[in-house]
Scaffold this motif. Structure first.
Motif: not given
Lengths: 631, 344
Positions: A316-317, B82-84, B86, A319-320, A278
């Motif tokens: 966002s990273a 949002s990142g999670l 996605a 979260g990923a 991601f």
């Protein structure tokens, strides 16, 4: 149509072979700079010449030099776009200092590059770009530099490129605009003649690129051979040169740019780790090409997210990463500044995250298209609180691949954000790369935490690397909360307890320091284990320092070169290593940042060599400092 | 996300071992209770639930939910979510934010999250004040608000959160309140049922720094006159005995009295799929204390719903399409690139 041009080119090549046997000066390396207006196609011309050189076995290094404005006014200095290529039959470490050949498509291109040509070098000018209007736009006024003695020290080859291109395409049915767009092919053809190069590669390229536009394809091919023919039939004597293949390690090579190498390194790491990749980011010069490259490889389970801003990019990273992806964000100075709070969060959460900083000239907006190494202290120290983050730096365009891969490995192994530093110089620069096999890349092991029956899950319990478990949502029995507030050892619960805070601060630092046990020790790149002078580099100064040190050693100077790729933590033996030399010189494209860290940690009187011009060091600048220190 | 085979759990099992640290009497307690009541009924596996928050009183929420959770940094929960989402589209993600976190420092991310339409739920606790920093005005505080940082009254014009979200093309926009547990539970359920970014503004009383901000909507004496509970397909009525109604005069909403000759047939029938009318309802926003001539009750319920493809599915569709076209990525081919040459 296609057949009609193949015969003359074939004939041309035969003739070229014949002439080559007749007269040629053999040289071992040359630096060519292609310069023109943004619309003149200089990047393409340079790339084509580069690829041909690579195919012919030359070692090489390139650097494009874009204008800051996308569509700067035509003919002005601001609009000059350049591409520098250094190639040879010897090992090449940098795109070169002063060029042997300048191709100037207009007056502005000459003005912008005149001081970077070697005395006695060749200037190939398109005299159509030196009319009254172009002279005025370039700021020459009424004075034509081709006629007032400014270029007397050089060998000037004047060509009516525009006129000859138009003549070559007379009756082609194309409009003037389209015809003029082919004039870079004229120059390219001429240079192929000048350096005895085969045009096969470029012919194939044109045939593929304009496969669906036969008239444009044929026009480009025609102008390319016209340029080549011009070299042959031109009455003035111009030397032709021959540069043999370089003695570089046998193997299969490709050309590699730094930003592309970062992108491919990240994909390789994700593939080897078995994770989705991601990339959360916001466009910024000179880092955007990483996003562009990654977005082309969606079939590698790569998700690119162009966020609303830099902060959302890194968040966002994060979260990923929480969700178990290999998460990366990338930016340059101003964007990195915006991301710092979130980096602090990532280090508190102890989640793997790679932050790529493609450094550019600063501070603030600074020099967006120029290079600098001035974000080092920001990378190492620039966050609130005691906030250690591992920092590593790539040395060359292809090294960006390995260091991006390494950043991912460290992030996952140590559950930490990792900062990878590159800069505009290596990000846009290119070099041949003997690419590895996927199977030969080091393993990256991912062990997501699993629920153990009857055992209370402790999200901050540490292993031998002081790393905590990666417990991702969706794993039954591992429900837990993490956050930016100080947490209790092992349980991860909020804790405001004084002793616990001090313990955790030290723990996070110890974890980062522990990485030193898992990275290579420093050793000389060039030179000896002990000696009078050590030149210590980091980042993109690698090529210039290596060239300078090799030249100095040829002159009999006792000098060694070592390069730091791991900046936090330093290699374990760095302190001992530095003591083996009487003097340590540290060249940096900043006001002296690594040197502060070295002096602070090892208490040695290192000597600084600094340059903050938005430009890389020339080997000459470093050599002259080595010489003065060795007297 | 809906998983009928998911192991059942109770509201009690959603309670963590952490002591709840909101001020006694805070509206957050009720919201936590309603969430813990509703969520076990949704058929989602507990390990697939993630609560993400930013900074502020409301953002303590994840610590009290025995699910996965992250208490992040100020304003950024939206970007983290949002990142999670996605990367892990199967997770049920709940964002907890406040008027400061979601509309001030994180306002930018809020609007972008909504326009992208990730399938997740945003619960915005609006107390019209900054609680955690001890009492400064917020972007939803009314003009003239006297606080610690505005001793002469705030000169800021406040946000209308519902209008803002409609403007950002949110696909589910609703309002509820801490003091109406049944309504809040129903709205949380609907938010979860909606596929897309569901935005729920929850009026929440801060009894320490802004006590009574929503009193007129919650107190028995005034609630019926000052609130309008919208139900799609039903006329907009309110008042002690539902004797008042809203009629549209052109684009202008007018209050009519059914006991004074107005007919139920003339009333505005709420349609939560009507974007234009949702925009008009969002503007039922006058200060109830000002008692202006055109005073309208404050609407609660779902303003607007729209079906629009969700971000994460569009993203995955691109990955699948490229994979179908080129085959799964071959790392050696990527390393090799298009053009190579061999030195022997």
């Amino acid at each position: 149509m296609a057949e009609s041009h193949e015969i003359p080119i074939f004939a041309l090549q035969l003739r070229a072979l014949f002439i080559m046997a007749q007269q040629q000066e053999v040289i071992d390396n040359v630096i060519i700079k292609f310069a023109g207006d943004s619309g003149d196609g200089m990047q393409l011309t340079g790339t084509q010449f580069t690829n041909t050189a690579a195919m012919l076995g030359n070692d090489l290094s390139t650097f494009p030099d874009f204008p800051a404005e996308i569509r700067a006014p035509q003919g002005t200095l601001a609009g000059v776009s350049g591409f520098q290529l250094h190639f040879g039959s010897v090992e090449i470490f940098t795109p070169g200092d002063f060029c042997d050949v300048l191709v100037a498509m207009n007056a502005a291109a000459l003005k912008a590059n005149l001081r970077n040509i070697r005395k006695g070098g060749t200037i190939i000018v398109n005299i159509d770009g030196f009319d009254a209007k172009n002279l005025r736009l370039a700021g020459y006024g009424d004075v034509n530099p081709l006629e007032n003695g400014s270029v007397d020290n050089f060998n000037v080859v004047k060509m009516d490129v525009t006129k000859m291109t138009r003549a070559a395409l007379d009756g082609s049915g194309l409009g003037v605009k389209e015809i003029d767009r082919a004039k870079n092919m004229f120059v390219l053809g001429y240079l192929y003649w000048m350096y005895n190069r085969s045009m096969d590669h470029t012919i194939k390229f044109i045939q593929e690129k304009f496969d669906k536009k036969p008239d444009i394809r044929d026009a480009n091919l025609k102008v390319l051979s016209a340029g080549y023919n011009f070299g042959e039939t031109r009455e003035e004597a111009t030397s032709r040169f021959s540069i043999g293949p370089a003695k570089i390690a046998p193997g299969t090579y490709r050309n590699m740019m730094g930003n592309q190498a970062v992108a491919i390194g990240l994909i390789a790491a994700a593939q080897k780790a078995g994770l989705q990749l991601f990339y959360g980011t916001y466009p910024i010069t000179p880092a955007s090409d990483i996003l562009h490259e990654l977005s082309r490889h969606k079939n590698f389970n790569v998700k690119t997210f162009q966020a609303e801003d830099e902060i959302a990019g890194i968040c966002s990273a994060i979260g990923a990463a929480f969700g178990g992806a290999l998460a990366v964000t990338g930016s340059s100075g101003p964007g990195i500044a915006l991301k710092t709070e979130a980096m602090g969060l990532a280090l508190m959460l102890e989640l793997p995250l790679v932050i790529v900083n493609v450094q550019r000239g600063g501070p603030s907006t600074g020099l967006p298209t120029k290079t600098e190494q001035s974000d080092l202290l920001q990378a190492v120290y620039g966050r609130n609180g005691e906030s250690p983050i591992p920092v590593i730096a790539a040395a060359t365009p292809s090294d960006c691949f390995y260091m991006a891969y390494e950043a991912c490995r460290l992030a996952i192994d140590f559950m930490t954000p990792v900062m990878l530093l590159t800069d505009g110089y290596i990000a846009n620069g290119a070099e041949p790369w003997m690419f590895p096999k996927a199977a030969d890349l080091p393993e990256i092991k991912v062990n997501f935490a699993k629920y153990v029956e009857g055992e209370k899950f402790l999200p901050y319990k540490r292993n031998e690397k002081l790393s905590r478990p990666w417990a991702i949502p969706g794993t039954k029995g591992l429900e837990h909360r993490i956050g930016g507030i100080e947490k209790q050892h092992e349980t991860g619960n909020i804790s405001y307890e004084a002793a616990n805070h001090e313990f955790m601060v030290a723990m996070r630092e110890d974890k980062v320091e522990k990485i030193a046990d898992y990275i290579p020790e420093i050793k000389p790149e060039v030179g000896t284990d002990k000696g009078k002078l050590l030149v210590l580099g980091w980042g993109s100064t690698y090529g210039a320092i290596k060239s300078a040190v090799l030249q100095a050693r040829e002159k009999g100077i006792d000098v060694t070169f070592a390069h730091i790729r791991y900046i936090r933590p330093f290699p374990k033996n760095l302190g001992e290593f530095l003591k083996n030399y009487d003097q340590v010189l540290i060249p940096e494209m900043n006001r002296g940042q690594l040197i502060k860290m070295i002096r602070d940690k090892y208490l040695i009187p290192a000597i600084a060599l600094n340059k903050v011009q938005g430009l890389p060091f020339s080997a000459e600048e470093i050599l002259s400092r080595i010489e003065s220190l060795s007297k | 996300m809906e998983n009928t085979t998911a192991e059942k759990f109770t509201a009690k099992e959603l309670v963590t071992d952490q002591e709840v640290r909101w001020c006694p009497g805070c509206g957050d307690y009720s919201i936590l209770k309603q969430a813990q009541t509703v969520i076990p009924e949704l058929g989602i596996a507990r390990e697939n639930i993630v609560f993400i928050s930013g900074i502020g009183c409301s953002s303590r929420f994840p610590y009290y939910m025995e699910t996965f959770g992250m208490h992040s940094i100020h304003g950024r929960a939206t970007a983290i979510a949002s990142g999670l989402k996605a990367t892990r589209p199967e997770l049920s993600i709940w964002l907890v934010t406040g008027d400061g976190d979601g509309l001030s420092i994180g306002g930018n991310h809020t609007i972008h999250l909504l326009r992208r339409n990730f399938n997740l739920n945003v619960l915005l606790f609006n107390n019209e004040i900054y609680g955690l920093t001890k009492g400064q005005y917020s972007p939803t505080s009314e003009e003239g608000k006297v606080t610690k940082s505005t001793p002469m009254g705030s000169v800021d014009h406040p946000f209308n959160p519902i209008a803002l979200c409609l403007g950002a093309d949110a696909t589910f926009v609703a309002r509820s309140m801490d003091r109406d547990p049944k309504h809040l539970q129903a709205i949380l359920k609907r938010a979860n049922d909606h596929k897309g970014a569901s935005f729920v503004e929850i009026y929440q009383n801060c009894n320490v720094f802004n006590d009574g901000a929503f009193e007129v909507f919650t107190e028995k004496s005034s609630k019926k006159k000052e609130t309008l509970f919208m139900e799609s397909g039903k006329p907009l009525v309110f008042g002690d005995n539902n004797e008042l109604g809203i009629k549209l005069d052109g684009f202008t909403p007018v209050v009519v009295n059914l006991t004074e000759g107005a007919s139920e047939n003339d009333l505005w029938i709420h349609d939560d799929r009507d974007r234009v009318k949702a925009g008009i309802l969002a503007r039922f926003f006058d200060n109830p204390r000002a008692m202006s001539e055109h005073h309208l009750p404050r609407p609660f319920g779902v303003f607007y719903v729209e079906d629009r493809p969700v971000y994460e599915e569009k993203m995955i569709a691109q990955l699948e399409s490229m994979t179908a076209k080129r085959g799964a990525g071959d790392l050696d081919a990527l390393l090799r690139g298009r053009e190579t040459w061999t030195i022997s």
